[in-house]
Design a protein around this motif. Structure first.
Motif, mmCIF file in Angstrom:
data_model
loop_
_atom_site.group_PDB
_atom_site.id
_atom_site.type_symbol
_atom_site.label_atom_id
_atom_site.label_comp_id
_atom_site.label_asym_id
_atom_site.label_seq_id
_atom_site.Cartn_x
_atom_site.Cartn_y
_atom_site.Cartn_z
ATOM 1 N N ILE A 123 47.012 37.294 37.797
ATOM 2 C CA ILE A 123 45.325 37.596 37.592
ATOM 3 C C ILE A 123 44.739 36.313 37.431
ATOM 4 C CG2 ILE A 123 43.746 38.729 36.425
ATOM 5 C CD1 ILE A 123 45.956 41.035 35.638
ATOM 6 N N VAL A 124 45.141 35.498 36.442
ATOM 7 C CA VAL A 124 44.333 34.116 36.108
ATOM 8 C C VAL A 124 44.339 33.055 37.636
ATOM 9 C CG1 VAL A 124 44.469 32.308 34.646
ATOM 10 C CG2 VAL A 124 44.852 34.382 33.728
ATOM 11 N N ASP A 125 45.590 33.027 37.911
ATOM 12 C CA ASP A 125 45.728 32.322 39.284
ATOM 13 C C ASP A 125 44.812 32.849 40.366
ATOM 14 O OD1 ASP A 125 47.646 30.321 38.232
ATOM 15 O OD2 ASP A 125 49.366 31.377 39.214
ATOM 16 N N TYR A 126 44.693 33.935 40.624
ATOM 17 C CA TYR A 126 43.994 34.610 41.366
ATOM 18 C C TYR A 126 42.342 34.286 41.293
ATOM 19 C CZ TYR A 126 42.111 37.793 45.046
ATOM 20 O OH TYR A 126 41.335 38.474 45.965
ATOM 21 N N ALA A 127 42.099 34.555 39.894
ATOM 22 C CA ALA A 127 40.513 34.578 39.649
ATOM 23 C C ALA A 127 39.965 33.036 39.790
ATOM 24 C CB ALA A 127 40.600 35.367 38.235
ATOM 25 N N LYS A 128 40.925 32.201 39.377
ATOM 26 C CA LYS A 128 40.477 30.733 39.610
ATOM 27 C C LYS A 128 40.548 30.107 40.875
ATOM 28 C CE LYS A 128 42.019 28.220 36.063
ATOM 29 N NZ LYS A 128 43.361 27.381 35.254
ATOM 30 N N ALA A 129 41.704 30.543 41.679
ATOM 31 C CA ALA A 129 41.659 30.031 42.821
ATOM 32 C C ALA A 129 40.820 30.523 44.079
ATOM 33 C CB ALA A 129 43.121 29.956 43.213
ATOM 34 N N VAL A 130 40.813 32.233 43.916
ATOM 35 C CA VAL A 130 39.881 32.735 45.042
ATOM 36 C C VAL A 130 38.724 33.131 44.596
ATOM 37 C CG1 VAL A 130 40.186 34.529 46.541
ATOM 38 C CG2 VAL A 130 42.189 33.552 45.775
ATOM 39 N N ARG A 131 38.304 33.578 43.363
ATOM 40 C CA ARG A 131 37.133 33.885 43.085
ATOM 41 C C ARG A 131 36.540 32.722 42.389
ATOM 42 N NH1 ARG A 131 36.727 39.229 42.227
ATOM 43 N NH2 ARG A 131 37.814 40.432 44.008
ATOM 44 N N GLY A 132 37.064 31.627 42.139
ATOM 45 C CA GLY A 132 36.148 30.370 41.564
ATOM 46 C C GLY A 132 35.863 30.672 40.084
ATOM 47 N N MET A 133 36.319 31.566 39.464
ATOM 48 C CA MET A 133 36.096 31.805 38.159
ATOM 49 C C MET A 133 36.568 30.559 37.236
ATOM 50 S SD MET A 133 36.810 35.661 37.465
ATOM 51 C CE MET A 133 36.123 37.029 38.583
ATOM 52 N N LEU A 193 51.804 46.317 47.323
ATOM 53 C CA LEU A 193 50.594 46.894 47.955
ATOM 54 C C LEU A 193 49.178 46.409 47.625
ATOM 55 C CD1 LEU A 193 51.464 50.563 48.081
ATOM 56 C CD2 LEU A 193 52.023 48.956 49.796
ATOM 57 N N VAL A 194 49.241 45.353 46.259
ATOM 58 C CA VAL A 194 47.990 44.851 45.956
ATOM 59 C C VAL A 194 47.626 43.553 46.601
ATOM 60 C CG1 VAL A 194 47.035 44.057 43.786
ATOM 61 C CG2 VAL A 194 48.473 45.994 43.718
ATOM 62 N N SER A 195 46.445 43.579 47.052
ATOM 63 C CA SER A 195 46.077 42.364 47.610
ATOM 64 C C SER A 195 45.044 41.461 46.878
ATOM 65 C CB SER A 195 45.308 42.569 49.154
ATOM 66 O OG SER A 195 44.445 43.460 49.350
ATOM 67 N N ASP A 196 44.139 42.392 46.078
ATOM 68 C CA ASP A 196 43.296 41.991 45.299
ATOM 69 C C ASP A 196 43.594 42.330 43.644
ATOM 70 O OD1 ASP A 196 41.033 40.868 43.849
ATOM 71 O OD2 ASP A 196 39.608 42.228 44.968
ATOM 72 N N PRO A 197 43.952 41.540 43.142
ATOM 73 C CA PRO A 197 44.621 41.751 41.677
ATOM 74 C C PRO A 197 43.461 41.966 40.669
ATOM 75 C CG PRO A 197 44.848 39.483 41.908
ATOM 76 C CD PRO A 197 44.713 39.964 43.205
ATOM 77 N N LEU A 198 42.191 41.655 41.033
ATOM 78 C CA LEU A 198 41.035 42.041 40.355
ATOM 79 C C LEU A 198 40.309 43.369 40.837
ATOM 80 C CD1 LEU A 198 39.485 38.445 40.102
ATOM 81 C CD2 LEU A 198 40.733 39.759 38.501
ATOM 82 N N GLY A 199 40.815 43.878 41.995
ATOM 83 C CA GLY A 199 40.122 45.062 42.255
ATOM 84 C C GLY A 199 40.631 46.500 41.622
ATOM 85 N N PRO A 200 40.153 47.599 41.869
ATOM 86 C CA PRO A 200 40.493 48.668 41.037
ATOM 87 C C PRO A 200 41.730 49.141 41.533
ATOM 88 C CG PRO A 200 39.109 49.100 43.111
ATOM 89 C CD PRO A 200 38.788 47.765 43.106
ATOM 90 N N GLY A 201 42.337 48.969 42.496
ATOM 91 C CA GLY A 201 43.744 49.527 42.667
ATOM 92 C C GLY A 201 44.783 48.522 41.957
ATOM 93 N N MET A 202 44.392 47.611 41.084
ATOM 94 C CA MET A 202 45.060 46.852 40.228
ATOM 95 C C MET A 202 45.145 47.624 38.756
ATOM 96 S SD MET A 202 47.345 44.580 40.108
ATOM 97 C CE MET A 202 48.371 43.377 38.884
#
Length: 435
Positions: free
Chosen positions: A257-267, A323-332
């Motif tokens: 979650i942290v890797d995705y949030a920083k790398a993709v979402r720019g958090m 099946l999760v492509s966006d770990p910050l989405g509701p599916g996660m």
């Protein structure tokens, strides 16, 4: 107490002490690894590669100490009694926590981490064995469910209260190094008080008579040889997956979650950690709530069947991460809830199965071997899963755990009708097994 049917000679106070041991033991087990980053960075001033290497050294040292000591603690609990081993485990944890922030170099820090790990090993073995001793077989599923609930509460207290003590003290004006020392000393003091209280409230039990005592080496051997029983083998295999699952939620889910949030979402790092905490918190909340559910099922189904069910649910939950492509989405959020439910299932069902399969006089040794299987599971799944995380995709460690869970479920289906409870497994506290 809580609908549990106590074994002969076990009082309501003893049962509450058993649950208190689960709460206190899990709280202190959770505290030090969670508070360690603050100590290394703010108190000891480590950074960059030095921080990563030191964390790795400490983790490896702790796991090696666990693996080398678990089966001996189980045998010792059969020989001298559960209560002395449990109290000794708390005291070792208290000593390790008290001295940890005073370490002047990495070598001393590693030694203290080993001391703390030896305490964890004693607690891991005795929490399970004491729960099996204190409750009659038909209520052991429920007992392990309640133990899971109290252990979850202990973990929450550690994360939300104890880990924040040094930071709270620092915000109050203390220097970081001083805040770390005071915070760790406070926790060590609480563990010491808890150990004294449990010394007086856990059942005194009986040590094995001198003429009936079996050597520790033979007890360890019996714990290993018991794996020839299909039910024991299934319990050991389930523990291999259960402990590894716990490590995945604590480490790789947050990392993903942290890797995705920083790398993709720019958090920012702070925003990413907040998102991670919210999603991982869902998994832990389900773990706390789901523990009594699986305990209830464990007393209404054959123990091997509920283990198979839990393994299948956990495998499906972990494989669903593919099946999760966006770990910050509701599916996660849904996946995190499913992962938490599957995890608590595999954790709370293996113990009652093992307790019904082994003679009471070898219960400590068998739980020592079971916990050893869990420690090896952490090594294998975390090590291989971490490698796959980098080379394949972030969901890889969970997929690996799911595949292992499917193999255990299939093994359970093969042996389920060959599992016969041991006639010598009844818990009677007026015999050596109930100490």
């Amino acid at each position: 107490m809580l609908g549990l049917d106590a074994s002969t000679g076990i009082s309501r106070t003893n049962l509450w002490a058993c649950m208190g041991l689960g709460l206190l033991g899990t709280a202190v087990i959770t505290f030090l690894p969670a508070a360690q980053p603050y100590l290394l960075t703010d108190a000891l001033g480590l950074s960059g590669d030095e921080l990563g290497r030191t964390t790795g050294y400490l983790q490896v040292a702790a796991e090696v100490a666990l693996i080398l000591s678990l089966v001996w603690y189980g045998a010792l609990a059969d020989r001298v009694g559960r209560r002395p081993v449990a109290v000794a485990g708390l005291l070792l944890c208290a000593v390790g926590a008290a001295l940890y922030p005073f370490a002047g170099n990495v070598a001393v820090l590693v030694v203290l981490r080993v001391v703390f790990a030896l305490g964890i090993a004693a607690l891991n073995v005795t929490m399970s064995a004491i729960t099996a001793d204190y409750v009659r077989d038909h209520a052991r599923g429920k007992a392990y469910g309640w133990l899971g609930l109290f252990s979850g509460i202990g973990a929450v207290i550690a994360v939300l209260v104890l880990v924040r003590l040094p930071n709270m003290l620092e915000n109050g004006g203390m220097a970081p190094a001083t805040a770390a020392k005071v915070g760790f000393l406070v926790v060590a003091g609480l563990v010491l008080l808890g150990a004294l209280a449990l010394r007086g409230t856990l059942a005194p039990g009986l040590a094995a008579p001198v003429e009936q005592r079996v050597g520790l080496t033979r007890l360890v051997g019996e714990g290993v040889r018991l794996a020839r029983d299909p039910g024991v083998a299934l319990s050991y295999a389930a523990s291999f997956v259960a402990r590894a699952d716990l490590a995945l939620v604590a480490s790789f889910l947050s990392l993903w979650i942290v890797d995705y949030a920083k790398a993709v979402r720019g958090m920012s790092a702070t925003e990413a950690l907040a998102k991670s905490g919210a999603i991982v918190g869902i998994a832990y909340m389900v773990i706390v709530v789901g523990a009594p559910l699986f305990g209830w099922l464990g007393d209404r189904m054959r123990r091997q069947d509920v283990v198979i069910l839990a393994q299948a649910l956990a495998a499906a939950a972990y494989l669903s991460t593919l099946l999760v492509s966006d770990p910050l989405g509701p599916g996660m959020m849904l996946v995190a809830a499913a992962v938490g439910l599957g995890e608590v299932g595999v954790i709370t069902t293996a113990g009652p199965l093992l307790a019904q399969q082994v003679p009471a006089r070898f219960r400590g040794a068998s739980f020592g071997v079971q916990t050893l299987c869990g420690a090896i599971g952490i090594f294998v799944v975390s090590g291989v899963g971490g490698w796959l995380y980098d080379l394949w995709r972030p969901a890889a460690p969970f997929a690996l755990a799911g595949a292992c869970g499917l193999l255990v479920a299939l093994f359970g289906l093969v042996v389920r009708n060959r599992v016969t409870p041991s006639p010598d497994a009844a818990s009677t506290t007026d015999q050596p097994a109930g100490r």
